[in-house]
Design a protein around this motif. Structure first.
Motif, PDB file in Angstrom:
ATOM      1  N   LEU A  89       0.861  -1.186   0.000  1.00 43.21           N
ATOM      2  CA  LEU A  89       0.000   0.000   0.000  1.00 43.21           C
ATOM      3  C   LEU A  89       0.893   1.230   0.000  1.00 43.21           C
ATOM      4  N   SER A  96      -5.102   7.991  -1.886  1.00 44.70           N
ATOM      5  CA  SER A  96      -5.458   7.696  -0.502  1.00 44.70           C
ATOM      6  C   SER A  96      -6.877   7.143  -0.491  1.00 44.70           C
ATOM      7  N   ASN A  97      -7.194   6.399   0.494  1.00 42.82           N
ATOM      8  CA  ASN A  97      -8.522   5.780   0.643  1.00 42.82           C
ATOM      9  C   ASN A  97      -8.843   4.764  -0.442  1.00 42.82           C
ATOM     10  N   SER A 146       3.737  12.251   2.703  1.00 43.50           N
ATOM     11  CA  SER A 146       2.796  12.286   3.824  1.00 43.50           C
ATOM     12  C   SER A 146       2.572  10.913   4.448  1.00 43.50           C
ATOM     13  N   PHE A 147       2.664   9.872   3.630  1.00 45.50           N
ATOM     14  CA  PHE A 147       2.303   8.564   4.184  1.00 45.50           C
ATOM     15  C   PHE A 147       3.465   7.578   4.220  1.00 45.50           C
TER      16      PHE A 147
ATOM     17  N   ILE B 357      -5.593   2.928   5.504  1.00 46.44           N
ATOM     18  CA  ILE B 357      -5.064   4.288   5.506  1.00 46.44           C
ATOM     19  C   ILE B 357      -3.604   4.236   5.074  1.00 46.44           C
ATOM     20  N   ILE B 404     -14.737  10.497   5.157  1.00 41.08           N
ATOM     21  CA  ILE B 404     -14.485  11.630   4.273  1.00 41.08           C
ATOM     22  C   ILE B 404     -13.007  11.707   3.924  1.00 41.08           C
ATOM     23  N   TRP B 405     -12.194  11.575   4.935  1.00 41.13           N
ATOM     24  CA  TRP B 405     -10.762  11.474   4.664  1.00 41.13           C
ATOM     25  C   TRP B 405     -10.094  10.766   5.824  1.00 41.13           C
ATOM     26  N   ALA B 406      -8.900  10.302   5.584  1.00 46.50           N
ATOM     27  CA  ALA B 406      -8.131   9.665   6.641  1.00 46.50           C
ATOM     28  C   ALA B 406      -6.681   9.785   6.265  1.00 46.50           C
ATOM     29  N   LYS B 407      -5.838   9.945   7.253  1.00 40.24           N
ATOM     30  CA  LYS B 407      -4.417   9.974   6.949  1.00 40.24           C
ATOM     31  C   LYS B 407      -3.641   9.521   8.169  1.00 40.24           C
TER      32      LYS B 407
END
Lengths: 191, 652, 421
Positions: A89, A96-97, A146-147, B357, B404-407
């Motif tokens: 991932l 994202s998502n 960011s991830f 996520i 709605i969003w996730a991080k």
């Protein structure tokens, strides 16, 4: 000018030549002085030649894609394998998502499909950038920073960059990440 | 003959060039207008896909469109390149031909424009130069005057604009108050018989609530309303909780909106009170709720409106309430979830897993058993609910459980586990992310999850939660870290002041009143800090809290120590006023409601104290269920989460 | 283009960029090895040397060619357009080098590349020695306009005279924007760069093509009415050591050279018959001489007063305006990218304000000087057009002449000797 004119009023030819000579001397002197002064400012080794992005500062605003003078930006995403976590991932590969981890268009981050991945061993994937397709939009970089580990980052490819006297992207860069670098540090690589 | 050939070739290439140029330019503008790789349609479709999940037709549509877009982009690129090469080749031919054609006529003396008279030329040149000089001066003057006019004009205009904005805001507030309620009532809220859609909702709190009706209604409308309410959430511009009442007079307004709300809508104070985050609005330990029961009996059901045994995952986070929804979080190593319960019935409406996520660790970090993965309390702005877990995952959902969003903000390295609760102010949600491996404070846009600002923080790991304090009418985001207590400007993250003084394992949150910030921690001290400049007003160290956060009321600050002492200090001087030995363990934080202190001990004993100088104990009784969470207070109701259950207290 | 000539440089300079390290380095069991990545860096040193050598060679050949030959000039132009223009994509450029020089003079930290210095100085030295041979065909922009030129349409002389002042004003602004480190306007608004790069900003491209179309009908509009480097060169060429002459032989006043000049730099004979009292003329010159300080002061003041407006071209000033505007808003809905980045970088408002104020102070200082310079240019032009001089033959205006050599090939006197070729 007035004075000289009055002095040589009777002999216009000589006056002209005299002025000419004065001018030549001044001009020659200026050239020599300016040349010498400016020569001290040059340093062959350290002179700032290339433009480069500092990935530590880059905020992936997306202007690299749109503001380069070239039809397709000289900024490309590059990938530091040694920093990469080789995740399945991947925040740079998938949006994202994502619901399912497959290559369907709705799941992919890259708008041109420039990121390719290869299965290495469970659970690791190797990611590579197809530079010909990359537009330098930085979407994947944002995702990765960011991830993930931040192994995807933007750099100006020196073989594509036309080395403008002033980089148009640097003018609009929101985080002042683009600066001139010298020969030795043409790339600011992550290791 | 040769000239004829030149001419013909020149004409042909000329026409060809013209066509290519026109084609290239139109193509260029077309593609530039569309910019195939970044079409809005595509983005909307993709986000729709995220919201609605497995819609294969939608996905198919996206794939088709994506293919088209890429084709358009790359084909155009190719064409443009080809076209330019073609054009260059053609122009070379054209130039060569035309030069050949004009070779002999090229420099035949053209018709004289000026009769050669240098005197005339010179005087004309001088005239033109004078004109040029005048024009330049005029341009410069125009620029200067224009700039000055704008400068001076802007101050006036600003003032006017401010007034207009204020007036508009006031109107908006009142209209939202009156119009917002009916639209909400459609899907969610309590509808009282006395209420008509056009009426102001002042009466809402006075009329009793009819549970059955609400249950029925929400069950009916919830499934259908999903689409409309998502639209509503995205459409409504700003989610500053304007429907939320301003606090009682003793607390000064926190946001400009509040100011206008209290100024323009006197009835607003009687409105429905919510409990949107840890320790109530602004996380300050105050609630403006009215008619709060002061006695209940959980075992016999006295004054218990409902009680729901919890089958959800465990968590120490406190419940939050907005309108008729209760939210809290739970989780373990396998998954972390948000739960939503109906305020009227206590029934679970939905739960949402924080999974998939990007950046979320495959194996969650080790946490202490008495901390868990879901100790941080969620927060809501009335449209979105955000929750954060010990994995560093922050997730935002709408009121219907749609993600709605996730991080992931980074995986915390934290010996107990990440616990700091979220705070919402305006449309920003703030996270205090003080861990061993990274310490930062992040402000996210609650609607999109975009980072508004973030700041690296110095110091060590801490477990405290941020609060919003009001100093001189301006909001400050106060973070208690180790060793510094720091105030940030919530709109841009600018550090307003920072004071050293905390030590040990910093866990309680600060609190504030009248522009003074109070911070206290075990093994450190209790400090009163002037919010204007960060100067320390007084310090004390007799009784210090370990987990429970202090509150201020009536010029006194109340400290609940974990070993069961409620200590009361004078908030102005720091002088000790009273100490009450309760012989219990206190983890839940005290709340100030209706001028009374509500406190629940770990073993479920409730203590209610007055806030007058005598600090008299009004009531004390056992509930029998272990309680760590801070209760949520609403008009006439208290929602309490215990280890096993969720219950609502209301006088019948 | 550069791609094919790039050498591979193993770039080892890793920067201390903070990698997030959310995920540990994987332990591969299958013996996977990290791919060895290398990034191409063009051998810029080689190109630098080549550029300078070619520049020098072209300058020398142009200087040789203006001894009455026109043919070689076309070849020089072609080489220049192909190499400096299309191959090097227009970015080794003397015109733009002015800005680097200015920057090097005001900014101690800026290291001037030696190539840029060569590109700045060599044409000036040659202009001082032989006239503007650089403009003749070595400059790719001049060469391109020269190559497409077909007819010599003439523009009214007084108008060309006044338009000829524009390069000076442009030069003044160039210096201002470069000295304040705002932007390189010559590079940004270079009309031909898009043509050399086969693509670019559409408006500039259109402007470039428009200029080329104009230069089909009249000689070198860019060189005459815009080029700031040309203005600088004209200073040196007007006092050149070896001046350009139409012919060594006696002028027969045939008017052919005058018609052939694409840049209107040949002045016909002029009897200078008095048309006004001599006293009048002297009075006028004296009047303009007295006006000079007034113009200079007025220019300086006007520019100084408008410096705050001009300073908005500076990035920091713009950012400061953006941030203050954003913070003044009560309920900002959209945060501009710049403001967001500003907050994320953790810069403080004080810091930004200080640097914006420094930029504004810079602007105030430099724009005062630049205003004075503009006033001086206008005053000198006024005086220059008040001085009258008698000419017996066709003469070249050394400042305006771009040494293209057209007149040599048209002069019948030159043909006499060359006829055997």
């Amino acid at each position: 000018m007035e004075e000289k004119k009055n002095k040589n009023i009777n002999n216009p030819i000589r006056r002209k030549e005299f002025l000419q000579m004065c001018g030549s001397v001044i001009a020659g002197g200026t050239v020599l002085a300016a040349g010498a002064k400016l020569a001290t400012k040059t340093k062959v080794k350290e002179s700032d030649v290339f433009w480069q992005i500092d990935p530590a500062r880059c905020t992936q605003c997306g202007r690299c894609e749109t503001d380069c003078v070239l039809p397709v930006s000289a900024v490309k995403c590059i990938h530091a394998n040694r920093v990469c976590g080789y995740c399945d991932l991947c925040g740079g590969y998938y949006r994202s998502n994502v619901k399912e981890l497959n290559t369907a268009a709705e799941n992919m981050m890259c708008p041109t499909g420039a990121i390719e991945r290869k299965f290495i061993e469970d659970p690791y994937f190797e990611y590579t950038i197809n530079e010909d397709l990359c537009t330098g939009c930085g979407k994947c970089v944002k995702g990765c920073t960011s991830f993930g580990n931040g192994s995807l980052y933007l750099q100006i490819k020196q073989d594509i960059c036309v080395n403008c006297n002033e980089c148009q992207i640097a003018q609009v860069c929101v985080s002042d990440a683009i600066s001139r670098v010298d020969y030795a540090t043409a790339y600011k690589l992550k290791e | 003959m040769k000239k004829d050939i030149y001419r013909t070739i020149a004409i042909v290439t000329g026409i060809f060039m013209l066509t290519v140029t026109i084609m290239l330019t139109t193509n260029y503008f077309q593609v530039r207008n569309i910019s195939p790789l970044q079409t809005e349609v595509m983005e909307t479709l993709k986000s729709l896909n995220e919201t609605y999940g497995d819609n294969t037709t939608l996905q198919e549509q996206i794939r088709q469109l994506d293919l088209l877009a890429r084709k358009a982009y790359f084909v155009q690129e190719e064409h443009q390149k080809m076209g330019v090469y073609l054009l260059i080749a053609m122009s070379i031919v054209f130039i060569v031909c035309i030069r050949g054609y004009y070779a002999d006529v090229k420099h035949i003396a053209p018709k004289q424009i000026d009769v050669f008279d240098e005197w005339l030329i010179q005087s004309r040149s001088r005239k033109y130069i004078r004109i040029l000089t005048g024009a330049l001066a005029a341009i410069a003057l125009f620029i200067i005057i224009d700039a000055n006019r704008k400068d001076s004009g802007s101050t006036d205009a600003d003032a006017v604009a401010d007034e207009v904005a204020l007036a508009e805001q006031a109107e908006a507030t009142t209209s939202e108050v009156s119009s917002g309620q009916p639209s909400e009532s459609e899907t969610l809220t309590v509808v009282t018989p006395s209420e008509t859609p056009n009426e102001d909702t002042a009466s809402a709190t006075e009329t009793p609530i009819e549970p059955q009706k609400v249950v029925g209604q929400s069950e009916e409308t919830a499934p259908e309303s999903t689409t409309t309410s998502t639209e509503a959430t995205t459409n409504s511009a700003d989610n500053v909780p304007t429907t939320e009442p301003a606090k009682p007079a003793e607390a000064s307004p926190a946001t400009p909106n509040d100011a206008s709300a209290s100024a323009t809508a006197p009835s607003a104070t009687q409105q429905r009170v919510n409990h949107q985050m840890f320790r109530g609005r602004n996380s300050n330990g105050h609630s403006s709720a009215k008619s709060i029961p002061s006695k209940w009996d959980l075992a016999s059901g006295g004054s218990i409106k409902w009680k729901e045994a919890l089958s959800s995952k465990q968590g120490f986070s406190s419940p939050i309430v907005h309108n008729n929804r209760i939210f809290f979080t739970g989780g373990d190593a396998s998954s972390r979830e948000i739960y939503c319960h109906d305020l009227a019935s206590g029934k679970q409406l939905w739960s949402l897993k924080a999974d998939n996520i990007a950046g979320s660790p495959a194996t969650p970090p080790q946490v202490a058993g008495n901390t868990g993965y879901a100790s941080a309390t969620a927060a809501t702005d009335g449209k979105h609910v955000c929750a954060i877990f010990a994995t560093g995952d922050i997730i935002c959902s709408d009121f219907d459980g749609k993600r709605i969003w996730a991080k992931n903000l980074g995986v915390p390295e934290n010996q107990y586990g990440f616990v700091s609760s979220l705070v919402v102010w305006g449309s920003s949600v703030f996270v205090q992310f003080d861990n061993n491996n990274m310490r930062k404070v992040v402000a996210l846009d609650i609607a999109t999850g975009n980072v508004r600002w973030q700041k690296e923080r110095d110091g060590k790991v801490s477990w405290s939660s941020p609060i919003i304090a009001t100093v001189d009418g301006n909001a400050q985001l106060i973070l208690m870290g180790n060793p510094n207590v720091t105030a940030y400007n919530p709109s841009n993250g600018e550090v307003l002041w920072s004071v050293e003084g905390m030590a040990g394992e910093v866990c309680p949150s600060p609190c504030s009143a009248d522009g003074i910030i109070y911070a206290a921690n075990e093994y450190a001290k209790l400090m009163a800090i002037n919010g204007k400049d960060g100067s320390v007003v007084w310090e004390a160290a007799d009784y210090l809290p370990e987990v429970s956060s202090p509150v201020v009321a009536n010029g006194k600050i109340y400290i609940a120590t974990s070993y069961g002492v409620l200590a009361v200090y004078n908030a102005k001087t720091g002088e000790m006023i009273a100490e009450k030995e309760l012989n219990v363990e206190l983890y839940s934080s005290p709340m100030v409601v209706e001028g009374k202190i509500y406190l629940i001990s770990k073993d479920g004993q409730v203590f209610i104290f007055s806030t007058d100088d005598a600090v008299t104990q009004i009531n004390s009784f056992a509930t029998g269920e272990a309680t760590y969470a801070t209760p949520a207070f609403l008009d006439g109701m208290i929602v309490i989460r215990t280890e096993q259950s969720l219950y609502c207290v209301a006088d019948k | 283009m550069k791609r094919f000539f790039a050498t591979i440089l193993t770039a080892t300079a890793a920067i201390g960029a903070k990698a997030q390290n959310r995920f540990p380095k994987p332990d591969f069991e299958s013996g996977y090895e990290y791919p060895d990545l290398q990034y191409a860096v063009p051998n810029e040193l080689m190109w630098d040397v080549l550029d300078v050598v070619l520049l020098l060679a072209l300058l020398i050949s142009a200087a040789w060619a203006i001894t009455r030959r026109r043919k070689p000039m076309i070849w020089i132009s072609l080489i220049s357009v192909l190499y400096f223009g299309f191959f090097r994509e227009g970015c080794v450029c003397s015109v733009g080098s002015i800005q680097n020089i200015v920057l090097a003079m005001v900014d101690e930290t800026y290291h001037l590349p030696w190539v840029v210095l060569c590109f700045f100085l060599l044409p000036i030295i040659f202009a001082f020695l032989f006239g503007r041979v650089f403009c003749a065909g070595v400059c790719p922009m001049g060469a391109l306009q020269e190559l497409v030129n077909v007819k010599n349409g003439r523009i009214s002389k007084p108008i060309t005279m006044v338009l000829g002042l524009l390069p000076w004003l442009y030069l003044a602004l160039t210096i201002l924007y470069a000295a304040t480190r705002s932007r390189f306007i010559v590079c940004q608004f270079d009309p031909f760069i898009g043509i050399f790069r086969l693509g670019g900003d559409i408006e500039l491209l259109a402007f470039g093509i428009l200029l080329l179309i104009i230069s089909v009908f009249t000689g070198r509009p860019f060189c005459r009415f815009l080029c700031p480097y040309g203005a600088l060169l004209s200073l040196f060429s007007s006092v050149a050591v070896k001046r350009i002459k139409i012919t060594d032989k006696k002028c027969i006043n045939c008017d052919l050279c005058y018609s052939s000049c694409p840049v209107d730099a040949i002045q016909p004979p002029y009897a200078n018959t008095p048309q006004e009292e001599r006293k009048e003329g002297v009075k006028r010159i004296l009047g303009y001489a007295l006006l000079m300080p007034l113009l200079i002061v007025a220019g300086a003041m006007l520019m100084r007063m408008s410096s705050d407006v001009m300073s908005r071209a500076h990035k920091e000033v713009r950012l400061y305006d953006l941030v203050t505007a954003y913070e003044a808003e009560e309920n900002p809905e959209i945060i501009p990218l710049e403001v967001e980045a500003f907050y994320m970088r953790g810069r403080t408002m004080e810091e930004l304000q200080a640097s914006a104020e420094k930029a504004q102070a810079d602007y105030r200082l430099y724009s005062t000087w630049i205003g004075a310079m503009m006033g001086l240019v206008l005053a000198i032009a006024l005086i220059r057009f008040s001085v009258k001089r008698r000419r017996e033959t066709y003469e070249i205006d050394q400042a305006a002449c771009v040494a293209c050599g057209q007149c040599f090939s048209y002069c019948p006197q030159n043909k006499v000797g060359d006829s055997k070729n």
